[in-house]
Design a protein around this motif. Structure first.
Motif, PDB file in Angstrom:
ATOM      1  N   VAL A 251       0.852  -1.198   0.000  1.00  0.00           N
ATOM      2  CA  VAL A 251       0.000   0.000   0.000  1.00  0.00           C
ATOM      3  C   VAL A 251       0.879   1.236   0.000  1.00  0.00           C
ATOM      4  O   VAL A 251       1.857   1.314   0.759  1.00  0.00           O
ATOM      5  CB  VAL A 251      -0.937   0.043   1.231  1.00  0.00           C
TER       6      VAL A 251
ATOM      7  N   THR B 277      -3.896   6.518   8.833  1.00  0.00           N
ATOM      8  CA  THR B 277      -4.261   5.386   7.978  1.00  0.00           C
ATOM      9  C   THR B 277      -3.161   4.331   7.977  1.00  0.00           C
ATOM     10  O   THR B 277      -3.414   3.126   8.138  1.00  0.00           O
ATOM     11  CB  THR B 277      -4.530   5.871   6.539  1.00  0.00           C
TER      12      THR B 277
ATOM     13  N   TYR C 286      -3.030   2.488  11.396  1.00  0.00           N
ATOM     14  CA  TYR C 286      -4.093   1.499  11.613  1.00  0.00           C
ATOM     15  C   TYR C 286      -4.024   0.347  10.612  1.00  0.00           C
ATOM     16  O   TYR C 286      -4.464  -0.764  10.928  1.00  0.00           O
ATOM     17  CB  TYR C 286      -5.459   2.175  11.589  1.00  0.00           C
ATOM     18  N   LEU C 287      -3.486   0.584   9.414  1.00  0.00           N
ATOM     19  CA  LEU C 287      -3.239  -0.543   8.511  1.00  0.00           C
ATOM     20  C   LEU C 287      -2.301  -1.555   9.179  1.00  0.00           C
ATOM     21  O   LEU C 287      -2.519  -2.773   9.104  1.00  0.00           O
ATOM     22  CB  LEU C 287      -2.623  -0.058   7.199  1.00  0.00           C
TER      23      LEU C 287
ATOM     24  N   HIS D 218      -4.730  -4.319  10.919  1.00  0.00           N
ATOM     25  CA  HIS D 218      -4.873  -5.262   9.818  1.00  0.00           C
ATOM     26  C   HIS D 218      -3.589  -6.000   9.473  1.00  0.00           C
ATOM     27  O   HIS D 218      -3.582  -6.819   8.540  1.00  0.00           O
ATOM     28  CB  HIS D 218      -5.400  -4.524   8.581  1.00  0.00           C
TER      29      HIS D 218
ATOM     30  N   ILE E  39      -0.968  -5.048   7.974  1.00  0.00           N
ATOM     31  CA  ILE E  39      -0.356  -4.677   6.685  1.00  0.00           C
ATOM     32  C   ILE E  39       0.758  -3.682   6.985  1.00  0.00           C
ATOM     33  O   ILE E  39       0.501  -2.498   7.255  1.00  0.00           O
ATOM     34  CB  ILE E  39      -1.405  -4.081   5.732  1.00  0.00           C
TER      35      ILE E  39
ATOM     36  N   VAL F 264       4.041  -0.777   3.887  1.00  0.00           N
ATOM     37  CA  VAL F 264       3.301   0.438   3.550  1.00  0.00           C
ATOM     38  C   VAL F 264       4.271   1.610   3.466  1.00  0.00           C
ATOM     39  O   VAL F 264       5.214   1.702   4.263  1.00  0.00           O
ATOM     40  CB  VAL F 264       2.222   0.738   4.621  1.00  0.00           C
TER      41      VAL F 264
ATOM     42  N   ALA G 209      -8.290   2.836   6.749  1.00  0.00           N
ATOM     43  CA  ALA G 209      -7.483   1.616   6.788  1.00  0.00           C
ATOM     44  C   ALA G 209      -8.367   0.386   6.588  1.00  0.00           C
ATOM     45  O   ALA G 209      -7.995  -0.550   5.862  1.00  0.00           O
ATOM     46  CB  ALA G 209      -6.730   1.518   8.112  1.00  0.00           C
ATOM     47  N   HIS G 210      -9.523   0.375   7.207  1.00  0.00           N
ATOM     48  CA  HIS G 210     -10.461  -0.740   7.033  1.00  0.00           C
ATOM     49  C   HIS G 210     -10.896  -0.841   5.575  1.00  0.00           C
ATOM     50  O   HIS G 210     -10.951  -1.944   4.998  1.00  0.00           O
ATOM     51  CB  HIS G 210     -11.684  -0.531   7.931  1.00  0.00           C
TER      52      HIS G 210
ATOM     53  N   ILE H 170      -9.344   0.170   2.877  1.00  0.00           N
ATOM     54  CA  ILE H 170      -8.233  -0.292   2.037  1.00  0.00           C
ATOM     55  C   ILE H 170      -7.981  -1.779   2.242  1.00  0.00           C
ATOM     56  O   ILE H 170      -7.823  -2.541   1.275  1.00  0.00           O
ATOM     57  CB  ILE H 170      -6.960   0.520   2.364  1.00  0.00           C
ATOM     58  N   ALA H 171      -7.952  -2.205   3.505  1.00  0.00           N
ATOM     59  CA  ALA H 171      -7.622  -3.598   3.805  1.00  0.00           C
ATOM     60  C   ALA H 171      -8.708  -4.557   3.336  1.00  0.00           C
ATOM     61  O   ALA H 171      -8.415  -5.646   2.835  1.00  0.00           O
ATOM     62  CB  ALA H 171      -7.389  -3.764   5.307  1.00  0.00           C
TER      63      ALA H 171
END
Length: 419
Positions: free
Chosen positions: A35, A47, A50-51, A55, A57, A60, A381-382, A384-385
């Motif tokens: 990302v 963002t 929280y990614l 999640h 991830i 990034v 973030a939610h 995107i994930a």
């Protein structure tokens, strides 16, 4: 992450502060990421954080054209509240309030969140009725709201002119006691440090000059530091959204960019222990811990990408201040600054997938960007994930303007500068 504590503060004080780690690294961009988040402001950094945290991830990159926090996150008046009328808005902003309350502890970084309340002054019976309506809507959703009499207002803010001879007599107000302020630059630094410790690359002085495409799908970005590929590209650049989206082939967006000025006075003894808004104009003020009054007003009234404002607004804002506080007439303004607001057509934000495959969009924050920082990052973030919105941001779509499903909290219609 637990690097900041009383022990480390004492240890470094005794050793010449030589052992502090940098708050975040200065990495070179890698050839590719899972990302890319364009924009190193509060929303972009939140963002990325929280990614990684929510999640898992971590591959990034946050790409910022200047230095971290050089945009709106460091150019606002620090107010945090959730007292919006419509449920789509007040539920979203109340989630942000919940995140604010634990943010310093979560980030191990003091963002100086102070729940000193937010008082909206009423000057006419009709305005007070509207505040009752909004307050009841908030209370039905479990959000605090309290109607105040003139006497209660006077006791809370003794410096206010509450006399009947005031230019705009005050007849009451509505208070949200859970609202308050936070230190804007500390929010950026805290999220940056938190994201960096979880493996996110924060790449400063790296301006996006174009988007890489495979057919319609976005596959990365061209930058002043070379091409960077990514499975997903998220745009969170606030007032620069129009310019960045033009690089992707979108000549028009349902937003306008306008300058919003903010000001700070010389330091005073404590006279204001809440955030205060003026009901007969567009003026809001709080007092910082250092004693300066931090205040602002309306937009400058013309489209601009400049981070500076015009003198007529300076005069207007100060005339509104003196209508409330005549005793401040001799106080000096210390400095001013300007942020670029991305004003949406209905006054509510856009947090969505698209408009191209592989692209995600966060914009349209009007006056609400800073206070939304935690919830914006959390919901983006939610989105995107999971490639789908969270229920809290499901209404904030880009195509709602085409479908006519607007979220017009102020009832101003399709007039961006009035939101």
């Amino acid at each position: 992450m637990r690097e900041y504590s009383a022990y480390t503060l004492l240890r470094n004080a005794l050793t010449g502060n030589r052992d502090w780690k940098p708050a975040w690294r200065k990495p070179e961009p890698k050839p590719s990421y899972d990302v890319i988040v364009i924009g190193g402001g509060g929303h972009g950094l939140a963002t990325a954080y929280y990614l990684a945290k929510e999640h898992g991830i971590t591959n990034v990159a946050v790409i910022e054209k200047g230095y971290l926090g050089s945009g709106n996150v460091g150019r606002n008046t620090t107010a945090v509240r959730s007292n919006y009328l419509l449920p789509e808005n007040h539920r979203f902003y109340e989630h942000s309030m919940d995140l604010w309350e634990n943010l310093s502890h979560e980030l191990n970084y003091n963002v100086m969140f102070s729940q000193r309340g937010c008082l909206n002054l009423a000057h006419t019976p009709g305005q007070l009725d509207e505040y009752v309506r909004r307050g009841n809507a908030l209370r039905h959703s479990g959000i605090d709201s309290e109607l105040m009499t003139v006497e209660q207002v006077r006791r809370l803010v003794p410096a206010l002119d509450v006399s009947r001879s005031a230019r705009f007599p005050i007849i009451g107000g509505v208070m949200q006691r859970s609202a308050g302020t936070a230190r804007h630059d500390a929010v950026a630094w805290g999220y940056a440090r938190g994201a960096d410790r979880r493996g996110v690359d924060i790449v400063e002085n790296c301006e996006v000059t174009g988007f890489l495409r495979d057919g319609d799908r976005v596959t990365g970005v061209s930058t002043t530091r070379g091409e960077i590929k990514a499975k997903k590209v998220a745009v969170a650049v606030a007032g620069s959204t129009g310019r960045v989206m033009r690089l992707a082939g979108f000549e028009t967006m349902p937003i306008e960019s306008q300058v919003l000025q903010a000001f700070v006075s010389e330091s005073l003894k404590p006279i204001l222990d809440t955030v205060l808004t003026f009901g007969m104009g567009h003026f809001y003020v709080a007092q910082s811990d250092k004693g300066g009054l931090i205040y602002g007003g309306a937009l400058d009234g013309y489209n601009s990408y400049a981070q500076r404002g015009s003198l007529p607004l300076v005069e207007e804002v100060h005339s509104e201040m003196l209508a409330l506080f005549p005793g401040l007439a001799s106080v000096r303004m210390l400095r001013s600054w300007g942020g670029i607001c991305d004003m949406s057509m209905d006054g509510s934000p856009i947090i969505t997938t698209g408009p191209l495959p592989g692209m995600y969009l966060n914009c349209g924050w009007c006056y609400g960007g800073f206070k939304a920082t935690p919830a914006s990052g959390w919901c983006f973030a939610h989105t995107i994930a999971k490639d789908e919105p969270h229920p809290l941001n499901a209404a904030f779509t880009l195509d709602r303007f085409h479908r006519g499903i607007l979220i017009d909290d102020k009832g101003q219609g399709a007039t961006p500068n009035l939101h």
